[in-house]
Motif scaffolding. Sequence first.
Motif, PDB file in Angstrom:
ATOM      1  N   MET A 347      11.995 -21.630  -9.269  1.00  0.00           N
ATOM      2  CA  MET A 347      11.647 -20.319  -9.826  1.00  0.00           C
ATOM      3  C   MET A 347       9.974 -20.269  -9.474  1.00  0.00           C
ATOM      4  N   THR A 348       9.671 -19.141  -9.374  1.00  0.00           N
ATOM      5  CA  THR A 348       8.241 -19.165  -9.567  1.00  0.00           C
ATOM      6  C   THR A 348       7.850 -17.386 -10.266  1.00  0.00           C
ATOM      7  N   ASN A 349       7.161 -17.307 -10.966  1.00  0.00           N
ATOM      8  CA  ASN A 349       6.789 -16.102 -11.825  1.00  0.00           C
ATOM      9  C   ASN A 349       7.863 -15.382 -12.110  1.00  0.00           C
ATOM     10  N   VAL A 350       8.705 -15.705 -13.305  1.00  0.00           N
ATOM     11  CA  VAL A 350      10.095 -15.513 -13.710  1.00  0.00           C
ATOM     12  C   VAL A 350       9.718 -15.531 -15.478  1.00  0.00           C
ATOM     13  N   HIS A 351      10.017 -14.258 -15.947  1.00  0.00           N
ATOM     14  CA  HIS A 351       9.861 -14.098 -17.416  1.00  0.00           C
ATOM     15  C   HIS A 351      10.698 -15.019 -18.200  1.00  0.00           C
ATOM     16  N   THR A 352      11.973 -14.883 -17.997  1.00  0.00           N
ATOM     17  CA  THR A 352      12.978 -15.901 -18.712  1.00  0.00           C
ATOM     18  C   THR A 352      13.811 -16.582 -17.799  1.00  0.00           C
ATOM     19  N   ALA A 353      13.610 -17.880 -17.818  1.00  0.00           N
ATOM     20  CA  ALA A 353      14.416 -18.899 -16.641  1.00  0.00           C
ATOM     21  C   ALA A 353      15.448 -18.726 -16.984  1.00  0.00           C
ATOM     22  N   ILE A 389       6.642 -19.576 -15.919  1.00  0.00           N
ATOM     23  CA  ILE A 389       7.548 -19.043 -16.457  1.00  0.00           C
ATOM     24  C   ILE A 389       7.050 -18.754 -17.836  1.00  0.00           C
ATOM     25  N   THR A 390       7.664 -17.502 -18.432  1.00  0.00           N
ATOM     26  CA  THR A 390       7.040 -17.126 -19.875  1.00  0.00           C
ATOM     27  C   THR A 390       7.882 -17.548 -21.085  1.00  0.00           C
ATOM     28  N   LEU A 391       9.309 -17.709 -20.752  1.00  0.00           N
ATOM     29  CA  LEU A 391      10.118 -18.356 -21.857  1.00  0.00           C
ATOM     30  C   LEU A 391      11.190 -19.256 -21.046  1.00  0.00           C
ATOM     31  N   ALA A 392      11.449 -20.380 -21.478  1.00  0.00           N
ATOM     32  CA  ALA A 392      12.273 -21.311 -20.878  1.00  0.00           C
ATOM     33  C   ALA A 392      13.736 -20.718 -20.779  1.00  0.00           C
ATOM     34  N   GLY A 393      14.071 -20.355 -22.080  1.00  0.00           N
ATOM     35  CA  GLY A 393      15.653 -20.038 -22.397  1.00  0.00           C
ATOM     36  C   GLY A 393      16.043 -19.127 -23.456  1.00  0.00           C
ATOM     37  N   ASN A 394      16.847 -18.342 -23.375  1.00  0.00           N
ATOM     38  CA  ASN A 394      17.199 -17.586 -24.469  1.00  0.00           C
ATOM     39  C   ASN A 394      18.589 -17.575 -24.610  1.00  0.00           C
ATOM     40  N   PHE A 395      19.365 -18.526 -25.254  1.00  0.00           N
ATOM     41  CA  PHE A 395      20.564 -18.963 -25.709  1.00  0.00           C
ATOM     42  C   PHE A 395      21.108 -18.085 -26.960  1.00  0.00           C
ATOM     43  N   THR A 396      21.770 -17.148 -26.811  1.00  0.00           N
ATOM     44  CA  THR A 396      22.170 -16.478 -28.136  1.00  0.00           C
ATOM     45  C   THR A 396      23.619 -16.384 -28.056  1.00  0.00           C
ATOM     46  N   GLY A 397      24.400 -17.146 -28.759  1.00  0.00           N
ATOM     47  CA  GLY A 397      25.886 -16.984 -28.749  1.00  0.00           C
ATOM     48  C   GLY A 397      26.483 -16.035 -29.867  1.00  0.00           C
ATOM     49  N   ILE A 411      15.450 -30.891 -15.371  1.00  0.00           N
ATOM     50  CA  ILE A 411      14.865 -29.455 -15.674  1.00  0.00           C
ATOM     51  C   ILE A 411      13.270 -29.505 -15.955  1.00  0.00           C
ATOM     52  N   SER A 412      12.488 -28.999 -15.166  1.00  0.00           N
ATOM     53  CA  SER A 412      11.014 -29.098 -15.390  1.00  0.00           C
ATOM     54  C   SER A 412      10.581 -27.433 -15.255  1.00  0.00           C
ATOM     55  N   LEU A 413      10.126 -27.037 -16.496  1.00  0.00           N
ATOM     56  CA  LEU A 413       9.491 -25.510 -16.240  1.00  0.00           C
ATOM     57  C   LEU A 413       8.147 -25.385 -17.110  1.00  0.00           C
ATOM     58  N   ALA A 414       7.247 -25.042 -16.019  1.00  0.00           N
ATOM     59  CA  ALA A 414       5.984 -24.933 -16.537  1.00  0.00           C
ATOM     60  C   ALA A 414       5.762 -23.567 -17.305  1.00  0.00           C
ATOM     61  N   VAL A 415       5.815 -23.420 -18.486  1.00  0.00           N
ATOM     62  CA  VAL A 415       5.626 -22.522 -19.292  1.00  0.00           C
ATOM     63  C   VAL A 415       4.349 -21.958 -19.487  1.00  0.00           C
ATOM     64  N   THR A 416       4.110 -20.695 -19.485  1.00  0.00           N
ATOM     65  CA  THR A 416       2.778 -20.380 -19.834  1.00  0.00           C
ATOM     66  C   THR A 416       2.392 -20.323 -21.393  1.00  0.00           C
ATOM     67  N   CYS A 417       1.287 -20.051 -21.672  1.00  0.00           N
ATOM     68  CA  CYS A 417       0.856 -20.263 -23.049  1.00  0.00           C
ATOM     69  C   CYS A 417       1.630 -19.351 -23.923  1.00  0.00           C
ATOM     70  N   SER A 418       2.649 -20.266 -24.933  1.00  0.00           N
ATOM     71  CA  SER A 418       3.535 -19.554 -25.673  1.00  0.00           C
ATOM     72  C   SER A 418       3.658 -20.516 -26.843  1.00  0.00           C
ATOM     73  N   SER A 419       4.064 -20.131 -28.137  1.00  0.00           N
ATOM     74  CA  SER A 419       4.259 -20.861 -29.187  1.00  0.00           C
ATOM     75  C   SER A 419       5.942 -21.129 -29.180  1.00  0.00           C
ATOM     76  N   THR A 420       6.496 -20.410 -28.291  1.00  0.00           N
ATOM     77  CA  THR A 420       8.039 -20.524 -28.383  1.00  0.00           C
ATOM     78  C   THR A 420       8.458 -20.759 -27.057  1.00  0.00           C
TER      79      THR A 420
END
Length: 500
Positions: A347-353, A389-397, A411-420
């Motif tokens: 993945m390259t330049n993806v908001h939510t992986a 990557i902006t957000l690694a994952g959003n898992f909301t069950g 899995i290795s994701l280079a996440v841009t500056c984010s606290s979450t």
Amino acid sequence: MPLVNKPPRLMKMLAALLFLLLPLSSAVEISGKGSEGQCDYEPNLQPRPHSVSILEFGAVGDGKTLNTLAFQNAVFYLKSFADKGGAQLYVPPGKWLTGSFNLTSHLTLFLAKGATILGSQEFSHWEVVEPLPSYGRGLELPGRRYISLINGYMLHDVVITGDNGTIDGQGSVWWDLFISHSLNYSRPHLVEFVSCKDVVLSNITFLNAPSYNVHPVYCSNAQVQNISIYSPPESPYTVGIVPDSSDKVCIKTCNISTGYDAIALKSGWDEYDIAYGRPTTSVHVKQVYLQASSGSTFAFGSEMSGGFSDVLVEHLYIRNSFSGIGLRTTKGRGGYIKYILISDVEMTNVHTAFRASGQSGSHPDDMFDPDALPKLDHISLQNVVGTNITLAGNFTGIQEAPFTSICLSNISLAVTCSSTYWVCSNVLGSSRFVFPKPCPTSRARFQTLPSPAFPFRILTAGLQRYGTVSPNTGVRSLIHFQRGQARKLFAVTVPAVAGF
């Protein structure tokens, strides 16, 4: 204490880690005596013994003359060759304007290099038909829907191929109507096969679909290979390939860029497909290049009431997209998403992986059962690399039905500056070698575990294969059982996968 001294716990773990990967068989006659995957062999596209050109039926390729009657007459004529080995309809270079038309069994539609089939922008050239029984209504409006540009209904042995010819839906008029809420019926697709068997699409470019590009629904043995799909980023809810309540599907070596989802698996809508009861199963997707502007590059659902199972997705290349892998459902759907393996993703330049949502999608009407809860478990994501990557994952069950056995590995994701890095709730799973560390919240539980040796099973056409993963070596051995005999096929190193 060894696991063998705890049989109940062992059985629970083994059951939770059982993978039904992929029933394998060919969409048409397959060269070779066997296959290790739905996509591992090319369809054997033998030349048809009879061939005619669309020119023989009065078609004019000037981009202005309407050729619907020429296509309809050509297909009607070629029906007479169904019991003589079938026939080919040849479309030479030119721009061939047409309204909707139907295909027939044992037919090859061949588009030469420089040939473009243009969908008419006059709405009267598109027939209005009843909704699919697993949906109960049109996708966008209650009631009927516009028929697709090229259609097949209850056919066998149908091929659309060529020398990279083009099917252009000229969808801008449909997009404008959708955005302005001026549609009379739900939008058409470019190509739709309903209740067909042994279908091949290859070496074709699809442009500007009104809605979906390729929609096999209630089909078996469908191969989609070496095609390109493009719709502008701003085109509303345009989707690339949509296997829907179908089985034994291969999607391979495709390049897809759309306004919404690039590839989306579906299986009907709420109470309509709960009653119809046809899942999407035995799907193999391999070596595809995907871009999706607003949806997911690879999506499951949200219409999934018939269920998804036995899906293998490998070698995905995802660029410049809003969401990478998306699993979507909601209360009232029922159904299940299970036994899914997604591996080797860049993945390259993806908001939510990764995104798994239990609050996604609408309902066809007020007749759905709010207590019909979907089940999502046994999902494995492994060997993924992501940059920007902006957000690694959003898992909301779903609180009443949490997502379970979500297994993340290597899995290795280079996440841009984010606290979450992760947003997680009502989800259970496990991880190994994942960065950033997944779901560090009390509302979700991801446990980092070494991988136990566990069995997996692959059900195939005419054979069964079993194997184990060694906890010490990480080597997977596959044993092939056929006609009562067993032989070791291969041993490959795989990353450890663990789950609840």
